[in-house]
Design an enzyme around this catalytic site. Structure first.
Site, PDB file in Angstrom:
ATOM      1  N   ARG A   3      -2.573 -12.794 -52.501  1.00 20.30           N
ATOM      2  CA  ARG A   3      -3.860 -13.032 -51.767  1.00 20.30           C
ATOM      3  C   ARG A   3      -3.088 -13.356 -50.636  1.00 20.30           C
ATOM      4  O   ARG A   3      -4.418 -12.876 -49.490  1.00 20.30           O
ATOM      5  CB  ARG A   3      -4.535 -13.543 -52.573  1.00 20.30           C
ATOM      6  CG  ARG A   3      -5.835 -13.226 -52.206  1.00 20.30           C
ATOM      7  CD  ARG A   3      -6.918 -13.941 -53.466  1.00 20.30           C
ATOM      8  NE  ARG A   3      -8.600 -14.642 -52.403  1.00 20.30           N
ATOM      9  CZ  ARG A   3      -9.148 -14.160 -53.440  1.00 20.30           C
ATOM     10  NH1 ARG A   3      -9.769 -13.897 -54.052  1.00 20.30           N
ATOM     11  NH2 ARG A   3     -10.172 -15.365 -52.463  1.00 20.30           N
ATOM     12  N   GLU A   4      -2.711 -14.573 -50.047  1.00 17.04           N
ATOM     13  CA  GLU A   4      -2.170 -14.773 -48.998  1.00 17.04           C
ATOM     14  C   GLU A   4      -1.575 -14.109 -47.750  1.00 17.04           C
ATOM     15  O   GLU A   4      -2.525 -13.910 -46.881  1.00 17.04           O
ATOM     16  CB  GLU A   4      -1.297 -16.310 -49.432  1.00 17.04           C
ATOM     17  CG  GLU A   4      -0.407 -16.470 -47.895  1.00 17.04           C
ATOM     18  CD  GLU A   4       0.313 -18.014 -48.137  1.00 17.04           C
ATOM     19  OE1 GLU A   4       0.227 -18.638 -49.148  1.00 17.04           O
ATOM     20  OE2 GLU A   4       1.192 -18.197 -46.688  1.00 17.04           O
ATOM     21  N   ARG A   5      -1.315 -13.617 -48.699  1.00 13.45           N
ATOM     22  CA  ARG A   5      -0.334 -12.856 -47.592  1.00 13.45           C
ATOM     23  C   ARG A   5      -1.817 -11.065 -47.338  1.00 13.45           C
ATOM     24  O   ARG A   5      -1.356 -10.619 -46.095  1.00 13.45           O
ATOM     25  CB  ARG A   5       0.882 -11.878 -48.123  1.00 13.45           C
ATOM     26  CG  ARG A   5       1.958 -12.541 -47.892  1.00 13.45           C
ATOM     27  CD  ARG A   5       3.197 -12.277 -48.608  1.00 13.45           C
ATOM     28  NE  ARG A   5       3.876 -13.086 -49.412  1.00 13.45           N
ATOM     29  CZ  ARG A   5       5.344 -14.046 -49.542  1.00 13.45           C
ATOM     30  NH1 ARG A   5       4.847 -12.743 -50.886  1.00 13.45           N
ATOM     31  NH2 ARG A   5       6.002 -14.627 -49.629  1.00 13.45           N
TER      32      ARG A   5
END
Lengths: 262, 389
Positions: free
Chosen positions: B244-246
């Site tokens: 999700r961060e990426r």
């Protein structure tokens, strides 16, 4: 006590106005921004919501006159916190001038019933006449309070406001019902919240036509006999040169005297 | 924008976020860049009040309960801000430090930390990297040893965004001697706990308005209830959280690149050389057209990732590809846009220089390009075979 906020959908503040040789006009936003609720109306919507939050208004109803696309302006009003929205739309309203618009708005305000305060922005950024609020007050037979920068008290059948004038402020008390037009100093409009947007997008907005309002002959008494673009401004730039800041400043001052600027 | 992905409600939401960025972030960028920090508590509270910090999280914790398309819009719009520092801090709050807590934390832990993070009352940070282990997560050395019903945390964390302002950390630590990824657990660590300290704030090339810190942990006691998910599952949970961060980083990157290109188009239309606007040079408008094509291709890959993510699919390979491409493309776009600005691109009086500095992070942070290549190669089964002993 019900409050009505009269809004308008307008081009965005970054849209460019084009006047064609035949006098027709169009607005085009270079960044592709869609039409918005008239920016001056954001202050009136906010003040309407604050009348509910702080002065016991039971309902804050947003009205706008326009085509189906104007529902988006009403949805913004709902997303900000208005409790209800009504679209005033009818082929008979097309081409209305400010007096025609005031006639429709006044009929709608009467139909809503029990309205004590009707709030407008100071003007719409497209037409920029600033007449609709006072004309609506005239149609309703209510007291118009223009350029309102603060509502300081509401109660006992009257309202006290501050009006922002060219040379200062004045405090005015008037019996309800009243029509108010606001200036930007009155508040800081809130953003529509995420949940407000969700709720507004699902709202069904009632549409009132000429038959519902019992109005006819809206039209326009104003004839735009000629619409033309302003001539392009002409100007030139001169760079003041010099060896030092003092020398440049002295040259600049001399130039300003010469041009009778100072 | 008419789109098969976004409806009128999405567009109304986009306009709201855009206005928020233009009003609450952009006017303060110069001041925050100079200060080396943006006021996260102040900004996040405003965002929390508007429901912007927990769009995809459950409504029972104050979230919006909607799918990732709304988060996509949020990331795209904050990605257009005039500096990448505040958007990064926001994305840490929404997409980097809280997804694992939202998915795997206990109800008590979520009420104590997730709900206030969504409301904007607490600032979160993600504490994974260490002085000796960044993208190589399996090499971390920070320990959380059991001590009665608690854990005692000792070690150091590095490159921590929001690090000097965070109220709590989502922290990965070793909890057993098992080698590699098996012996790790994820914790919520409040920064007011005794033994926690900010070693120092780091001076960075870009993202200067975002505070990045080295953090130290000296017998920091956290209750067992602060562990996210089962003991030993931390690495797995973090790998999921990384996706999700990426994805968020890629979405911000795409809109950031578009912002740079649009600004460059405007500049090249206004700037005249040799009697004509710069944009009239075929090399320039062809090059811009090419970059726009690349950015659009990346946007579509990112949207594909969003669709997979919403469908609950494993997006690791696709997100790694998107982030890899995003990092490389943002360097290319920033370099080209700066070049077309000439001297104006090289001075700090004009935002292009800042965009250029900010663009460099994407290939380094959240897993470097080389880590993305390794993940993609692993998923494609083209890594060298290990020789049997």
């Amino acid at each position: 006590m019900k409050v009505v906020v009269c809004t308008k959908q307008t081009p965005s503040t970054t849209a460019d106005l084009t006047v064609r040789p035949d006098g027709s006009v169009s607005w085009d936003d270079p960044g592709g921004k869609p039409n918005v609720v008239n920016p001056w109306d954001e202050y009136s919507i906010e003040e309407g919501i604050r009348l509910k939050e702080n002065h016991g208004a039971s309902d804050v109803i947003a009205l706008t006159m326009g085509g189906d696309e104007s529902q988006e302006a009403l949805k913004t009003a709902l997303a900000m916190g208005c409790t209800e929205a009504i679209l005033l739309s009818d082929a008979a309203f097309a081409g209305a001038d400010t007096l025609g618009t005031a006639k429709v708005l006044a009929a709608a305000i009467n139909k809503v019933g029990d309205v004590q305060i009707a709030i407008f922005g100071k003007s719409a950024i497209d037409g920029d006449t600033g007449q609709t609020a006072v004309q609506t007050a005239r149609k309703l037979g209510w007291t118009p309070l223009t350029f309102v920068s603060a509502i300081t008290a509401v109660g006992n059948g009257q309202i006290t406001v501050e009006r922002l004038l060219d040379d200062g402020k004045e405090t005015v008390t008037a019996p309800l019902p009243v029509v108010i037009s606001t200036v930007k100093e009155i508040n800081e409009p809130r953003y529509p919240s995420f949940m407000g947007i969700r709720k507004a997008s699902r709202a069904t907005i009632p549409v009132w036509g000429a038959g519902d309002l019992g109005v006819d002959g809206v039209g326009s008494k104003v004839d735009w006999s000629k619409v033309y673009a302003l001539p392009a401004r002409e100007g030139s730039v001169e760079i003041i040169d010099g060896d030092s800041v003092q020398q440049k400043a002295a040259k600049l001052v001399a130039k300003l005297f010469e041009e009778k600027v100072i | 924008m008419s789109s098969i992905y976004f409806n009128a409600e999405h567009e109304a939401f986009r306009q709201m976020v855009r206005k928020f960025v233009e009003t609450e972030i952009n006017p303060h960028v110069e001041e925050w860049e100079a200060a080396g920090i943006f006021p996260a508590h102040q900004l996040f509270k405003k965002m929390g009040n508007l429901g912007l910090l927990g769009l995809t999280y459950p409504e029972e914790y104050g979230g919006g309960g909607v799918d990732y398309w709304y988060q996509t819009i949020l990331m795209e719009e904050i990605g257009k801000a005039d500096a990448a520092g505040p958007p990064l801090g926001i994305a840490v709050q929404t997409d980097m430090a809280t997804p694992a807590l939202a998915e795997n934390g206990s109800d008590t832990l979520k009420r104590e930390y997730l709900a206030p993070a969504i409301a904007g009352d607490l600032v979160a940070a993600i504490a994974i990297s260490e002085p000796g282990a960044g993208s190589d997560v399996a090499g971390i050395k920070t320990w959380a040893r059991r001590d009665g019903g608690d854990y005692l945390i000792n070690g150091s964390k590095m490159w921590i965004t929001n690090g000097t302002q965070a109220d709590f950390l989502c922290l990965l630590a070793r909890t057993s001697d098992e080698r590699g990824f098996r012996g790790m657990s994820l914790f919520v660590v409040p920064t007011q706990a005794a033994g926690f300290s900010v070693s120092r704030k780091l001076d960075k090339l870009g993202h200067r308005s975002s505070d990045t810190a080295i953090l130290a942990f000296d017998d920091v006691r956290v209750p067992e209830a602060n562990r996210i998910g089962p003991e030993g599952m931390g690495f797995i949970l973090q790998m999921r959280q990384f996706q999700r961060e990426r994805l968020a980083g890629t979405l911000m990157g795409v809109s950031g690149m578009e912002k740079m290109i649009r600004r460059t188009i405007t500049y090249c239309r206004e700037r005249e050389t040799f009697g004509q606007p710069l944009i009239d040079n075929q090399y320039i408008h062809f090059r811009i057209a090419e970059l726009l094509t690349e950015v659009e291709a990346l946007r579509q890959l990112a949207y594909h990732c969003v669709r997979l993510y919403i469908a609950g699919e494993d997006v690791t390979k696709e997100v790694s590809m998107a982030k890899l491409k995003g990092g490389r493309l943002s360097r290319e776009v920033a370099d080209t846009c700066l070049q077309f600005h000439g001297g104006m691109g090289y001075v700090e009086e004009y935002p292009m220089a800042r965009y250029f500095r900010d663009s460099r992070l994407m290939s380094v942070g959240g897993g470097a390009d080389e880590i993305m290549l390794g993940i993609i190669a692993k998923y494609e089964d083209i890594l060298p075979r290990r020789k049997k002993a």
